[in-house]
Design a protein around this motif. Structure first.
Motif, mmCIF file in Angstrom:
data_model
loop_
_atom_site.group_PDB
_atom_site.id
_atom_site.type_symbol
_atom_site.label_atom_id
_atom_site.label_comp_id
_atom_site.label_asym_id
_atom_site.label_seq_id
_atom_site.Cartn_x
_atom_site.Cartn_y
_atom_site.Cartn_z
ATOM 1 N N GLY A 1 51.412 10.776 15.273
ATOM 2 C CA GLY A 1 52.366 9.865 15.901
ATOM 3 C C GLY A 1 53.565 9.560 15.025
ATOM 4 N N GLN A 2 53.540 10.018 13.771
ATOM 5 C CA GLN A 2 54.632 9.763 12.834
ATOM 6 C C GLN A 2 55.243 11.077 12.352
ATOM 7 N N ASN A 3 56.532 11.036 12.074
ATOM 8 C CA ASN A 3 57.217 12.179 11.498
ATOM 9 C C ASN A 3 56.705 12.405 10.076
ATOM 10 N N SER A 4 56.646 13.646 9.630
ATOM 11 C CA SER A 4 56.142 13.974 8.282
ATOM 12 C C SER A 4 56.950 13.331 7.166
ATOM 13 N N ASN A 5 58.181 12.957 7.437
ATOM 14 C CA ASN A 5 59.016 12.307 6.430
ATOM 15 C C ASN A 5 59.172 10.808 6.687
ATOM 16 N N ASN A 6 58.363 10.284 7.597
ATOM 17 C CA ASN A 6 58.461 8.861 7.914
ATOM 18 C C ASN A 6 57.115 8.333 8.413
ATOM 19 N N GLY A 7 56.146 8.292 7.497
ATOM 20 C CA GLY A 7 54.832 7.749 7.846
ATOM 21 C C GLY A 7 53.749 8.774 8.040
ATOM 22 N N GLY A 8 54.096 9.981 8.410
ATOM 23 C CA GLY A 8 53.099 11.039 8.596
ATOM 24 C C GLY A 8 52.934 11.863 7.327
ATOM 25 N N TRP A 9 52.767 11.165 6.202
ATOM 26 C CA TRP A 9 52.751 11.816 4.892
ATOM 27 C C TRP A 9 51.675 12.886 4.778
ATOM 28 N N CYS A 10 50.586 12.748 5.493
ATOM 29 C CA CYS A 10 49.479 13.700 5.368
ATOM 30 C C CYS A 10 49.529 14.805 6.424
ATOM 31 N N ASN A 11 50.587 14.834 7.212
ATOM 32 C CA ASN A 11 50.731 15.870 8.241
ATOM 33 C C ASN A 11 50.993 17.231 7.604
ATOM 34 N N PRO A 12 50.380 18.291 8.149
ATOM 35 C CA PRO A 12 50.716 19.642 7.678
ATOM 36 C C PRO A 12 52.181 19.925 7.975
ATOM 37 N N PRO A 13 52.848 20.684 7.190
ATOM 38 C CA PRO A 13 52.392 21.460 6.026
ATOM 39 C C PRO A 13 52.586 20.723 4.707
ATOM 40 N N ARG A 14 52.655 19.412 4.752
ATOM 41 C CA ARG A 14 52.962 18.614 3.573
ATOM 42 C C ARG A 14 51.788 18.545 2.596
ATOM 43 N N ALA A 15 52.054 18.777 1.317
ATOM 44 C CA ALA A 15 51.070 18.571 0.247
ATOM 45 C C ALA A 15 51.199 17.115 -0.188
ATOM 46 N N HIS A 16 50.114 16.355 -0.048
ATOM 47 C CA HIS A 16 50.196 14.919 -0.299
ATOM 48 C C HIS A 16 48.895 14.382 -0.889
ATOM 49 N N PHE A 17 49.033 13.443 -1.833
ATOM 50 C CA PHE A 17 47.905 12.739 -2.439
ATOM 51 C C PHE A 17 47.966 11.282 -2.015
ATOM 52 N N ASP A 18 46.880 10.768 -1.459
ATOM 53 C CA ASP A 18 46.771 9.343 -1.161
ATOM 54 C C ASP A 18 45.832 8.777 -2.219
ATOM 55 N N LEU A 19 46.421 8.283 -3.295
ATOM 56 C CA LEU A 19 45.681 7.840 -4.471
ATOM 57 C C LEU A 19 45.088 6.448 -4.283
ATOM 58 N N THR A 20 44.107 6.122 -5.096
ATOM 59 C CA THR A 20 43.695 4.729 -5.183
ATOM 60 C C THR A 20 44.866 3.978 -5.817
ATOM 61 N N LYS A 21 44.961 2.694 -5.560
ATOM 62 C CA LYS A 21 46.067 1.927 -6.141
ATOM 63 C C LYS A 21 46.023 1.945 -7.670
ATOM 64 N N PRO A 22 44.823 1.830 -8.316
ATOM 65 C CA PRO A 22 44.810 1.910 -9.778
ATOM 66 C C PRO A 22 45.320 3.260 -10.307
ATOM 67 N N ALA A 23 45.014 4.361 -9.637
ATOM 68 C CA ALA A 23 45.503 5.681 -10.071
ATOM 69 C C ALA A 23 47.020 5.767 -9.897
ATOM 70 N N PHE A 24 47.523 5.272 -8.770
ATOM 71 C CA PHE A 24 48.969 5.273 -8.512
ATOM 72 C C PHE A 24 49.699 4.463 -9.579
ATOM 73 N N MET A 25 49.140 3.306 -9.944
ATOM 74 C CA MET A 25 49.801 2.418 -10.901
ATOM 75 C C MET A 25 49.806 2.988 -12.321
ATOM 76 N N LYS A 26 49.107 4.068 -12.576
ATOM 77 C CA LYS A 26 49.174 4.715 -13.892
ATOM 78 C C LYS A 26 50.425 5.576 -14.033
ATOM 79 N N ILE A 27 51.037 5.954 -12.893
ATOM 80 C CA ILE A 27 52.191 6.845 -12.964
ATOM 81 C C ILE A 27 53.485 6.253 -12.423
#
Length: 154
Positions: free
Chosen positions: A114-140
């Protein structure tokens, strides 16, 4: 480094030493581009379980150093348990020096058709995407960024 992750790394290094493999010889795969978001809060409570069936990630030794992968990276379950080194790149939200973190794939980030790959549909193919835990994200990167460009390698 949390104690369980430290113990896991120590076991891996010990096994590598027993089979005669030098950890210094491993250079990792080439760096590739992707994006990253996070889910859950600082406790990573919402990230327990997941599609890979690891259950309580603290009890399994992974702690909060985990990620859900887009279907492209998930690769029909072949990426379960794979480790990825990730660093934030080309964003003012990256921490100085682009520090890297290592996460284990323990979940899938399902497409949001229901979302565009560049606006909310981050995990839509063909996009390579990581949905990290918040603690992992906050390390970078600063968590207020929401989504960041990253480089990753196995």
């Amino acid at each position: 480094m949390d104690q369980s992750l430290y113990r896991t790394c120590l076991v891996i290094l010990s096994v590598m030493g027993m089979i005669g493999t030098s950890s210094a010889a491993y250079a990792g795969s080439p760096w590739r581009r992707a994006s990253a978001t996070f889910y859950g809060d600082e406790t990573a409570r919402e990230t327990m379980g997941g599609a890979c069936g690891y259950g309580n990630l603290w009890d399994s030794g992974y702690g909060a150093a985990t990620s859900a992968l887009s279907t492209v990276l998930f690769n029909d379950v072949y990426s379960w348990g794979q480790c990825f080194q990730i660093r934030c790149v080309s964003s003012p939200n990256c921490y100085y020096g682009s520090p890297a973190t290592v996460v284990t794939a323990t979940n899938i980030c399902p497409p949001n058709w229901g979302q565009n790959s560049n606006n909310g549909g981050w995990c839509n193919p063909p996009r390579a995407h990581f949905d990290l835990t918040k603690p992992a994200f906050m390390k970078i990167a600063n968590w207020k960024a929401g989504i960041i460009p990253v480089s990753y390698r196995r």
